[in-house]
Enzyme design. Sequence first.
Site, short mmCIF file in Angstrom:
data_model
loop_
_atom_site.label_atom_id
_atom_site.label_comp_id
_atom_site.label_asym_id
_atom_site.label_seq_id
_atom_site.Cartn_x
_atom_site.Cartn_y
_atom_site.Cartn_z
N ASN A 50 0.82 -1.22 0.00
CA ASN A 50 0.00 0.00 0.00
C ASN A 50 0.85 1.26 0.00
O ASN A 50 0.39 2.32 -0.42
CB ASN A 50 -0.90 0.04 1.24
CG ASN A 50 -2.09 -0.89 1.10
OD1 ASN A 50 -2.33 -1.44 0.04
ND2 ASN A 50 -2.82 -1.05 2.18
N ARG A 67 -11.20 11.84 7.52
CA ARG A 67 -11.70 10.85 6.57
C ARG A 67 -13.02 10.27 7.03
O ARG A 67 -13.93 10.07 6.22
CB ARG A 67 -10.65 9.74 6.44
CG ARG A 67 -9.39 10.27 5.82
CD ARG A 67 -8.22 9.34 5.94
NE ARG A 67 -7.10 9.94 5.24
CZ ARG A 67 -5.98 9.31 4.94
NH1 ARG A 67 -5.81 8.06 5.31
NH2 ARG A 67 -5.02 9.92 4.30
N GLU A 98 1.24 -1.34 9.27
CA GLU A 98 -0.21 -1.51 9.36
C GLU A 98 -0.62 -2.85 9.96
O GLU A 98 -1.76 -3.00 10.42
CB GLU A 98 -0.84 -1.33 7.97
CG GLU A 98 -2.33 -1.09 8.02
CD GLU A 98 -2.98 -0.94 6.65
OE1 GLU A 98 -2.26 -0.84 5.64
OE2 GLU A 98 -4.22 -0.94 6.60
P1 ADP Z 1 3.18 -1.11 5.60
O1 ADP Z 1 2.69 0.23 5.17
O2 ADP Z 1 2.72 -1.51 6.94
O3 ADP Z 1 4.64 -1.28 5.39
P2 ADP Z 1 2.54 -2.17 3.00
O4 ADP Z 1 1.18 -2.37 2.50
O5 ADP Z 1 3.35 -1.04 2.49
O6 ADP Z 1 2.46 -2.14 4.60
O7 ADP Z 1 3.42 -3.47 2.74
C1 ADP Z 1 3.04 -4.75 3.10
C2 ADP Z 1 3.80 -5.72 2.20
O8 ADP Z 1 3.66 -7.06 2.69
C3 ADP Z 1 3.30 -5.72 0.77
O9 ADP Z 1 4.38 -5.57 -0.11
C4 ADP Z 1 2.63 -7.09 0.63
O10 ADP Z 1 2.67 -7.58 -0.68
C5 ADP Z 1 3.45 -7.94 1.59
N1 ADP Z 1 2.78 -9.15 2.11
C6 ADP Z 1 1.53 -9.26 2.63
N2 ADP Z 1 1.28 -10.51 3.03
C7 ADP Z 1 2.40 -11.22 2.78
C8 ADP Z 1 2.78 -12.60 2.96
N3 ADP Z 1 1.95 -13.49 3.49
N4 ADP Z 1 4.02 -12.98 2.58
C9 ADP Z 1 4.88 -12.09 2.02
N5 ADP Z 1 4.58 -10.80 1.83
C10 ADP Z 1 3.37 -10.36 2.20
#
Ligand code: ADP
Length: 459
Positions: free
Chosen positions: A43, A287, A425
């Site tokens: 995100n 929001r 998050e």
């Molecule tokens: P934050 O802002 O908390 O860093 P993001 O949405 O930027 O969160 O990043 C979360 C990342 O984790 C994304 O790149 C997503 O594709 C990855 N992700 C989510 N679930 C898994 C999983 N089960 N295994 C590996 N990567 C994951």
Amino acid sequence: KEISAEIVIIGAGGAGLTAAIEALENGASSVALIEKMDITGGNTRLSGGEYAAPNNWLQAGEGIEDSKEQYFNDIYEGGYERGNKELIQVIVDNALESAEWLKDDVGVVYRDKMSWYGGHKVARTLWPVGDGPVYVDTLEEKARSLGAEIYFTTTANELIQDENGRVTGVVATYKDGATYTFKADKGVIMTTGGFSANIEMREAVNTMWPSLDANVPNTNSPAITGDGIVMAQAIGADVVDMDAIQLYPVNNPATGNYYYIDYARLNSTALLVNKEGKRFVNEKGTRDVISLATLEQTDKMVYEIIDAAVVAEQRLYEDYQAEIDKCLKDGVLAIGTLEEVCEHFGVPVEEVKATIAHYNEMVDAGTDEDFGRTDNFNKIGDGPYFMFSSVVSVHHTMGGVKIDADARVLDKDGNPIEGLYAAGEVTGGIHGGNRLGSVAVCDTVVFGRVAAQSALAQK
Ligand code: ADP
């Protein structure tokens, strides 16, 4: 396949990449990042990359007085006084130093103008050139230059514990179905993001929004399905604030995602009107306030209006031509005289004209008697106007795994689960019932770094 690293990070998004950089800069011998998608960023890549920092270098130049206390109060009150004060204090105490680290060490380039998000008492939001995509690319480049290994299209599905319950690794599945076992010498940091794109999970915990059903779109990457929460709960981690789901008020009905051209509203002056052509909310409200008001309007559909001067001042054509073209093609954006844009959407132009005239009179008089708007309380001038249609989407989940001030994941008795850290998050407790814009990126960086420090400090 078996991979060993001193620190294993699940999720190469904002928090994960930050944790990787911090770990490698502080002596980690190796860092492996497990990433579900074929691209980093989650995100964070989809965001504006904006970062709220009190007492920052731009505020000084603009003579804006700010303080850690004010930032604390904004986060706490914005979160309906539900947030964990100890965790908020960590953000507040480290926000500026981490922003300077991003700028001076990581190489993030910030614009020379700040954004001002709803719920912040003053403008304090730093905004990187190139928004989320360039921000994430800069983090990724830095992490790689320090030696981070990113394992793409690999989905983590289980945490490994030793006989004492300490987390020592992760089981993951590569896209071809092969099992990859990651062994972590020092610790596992979970940075998998929230769960807005997991409709079942969302439906199971939602009590906040009676009108939120499975049909409401979301602004997230499809990867953001709460995997970290599920994995952590499976080994006894506690969760907090899971009911707190954030809606985002202004989104493209064709995609469910937000508009970059909505920066006109966030950073300058735009009006929101309903199908009847009437204002219905303070366009600078939080929001939640705007989302709730929008859900009460006819067909849950509203329209944003921007005048030509703001289009120019906000460089919408220069920065977002591709989005403008796509939106025109999809029919969600109209550009022209008030008559033309209103006709496109079937909104009564006489009502819109009366709304603008009344709003401009209130600006002259100095008070928004109707909705109490104070920020960018400027007149709507001449066209050609931008008018675009907008719906509410699910944007962010405030709840998640419980952590302490050292980013250690806590079990149901409040004890840390050895070897397991979390940031971003996927964690809950910081933003309480509502997260203010541009505090999430700050959270990912501050707690991403804290998690890396804690994991490194572990024996
Ligand atoms: P934050 O802002 O908390 O860093 P993001 O949405 O930027 O969160 O990043 C979360 C990342 O984790 C994304 O790149 C997503 O594709 C990855 N992700 C989510 N679930 C898994 C999983 N089960 N295994 C590996 N990567 C994951």
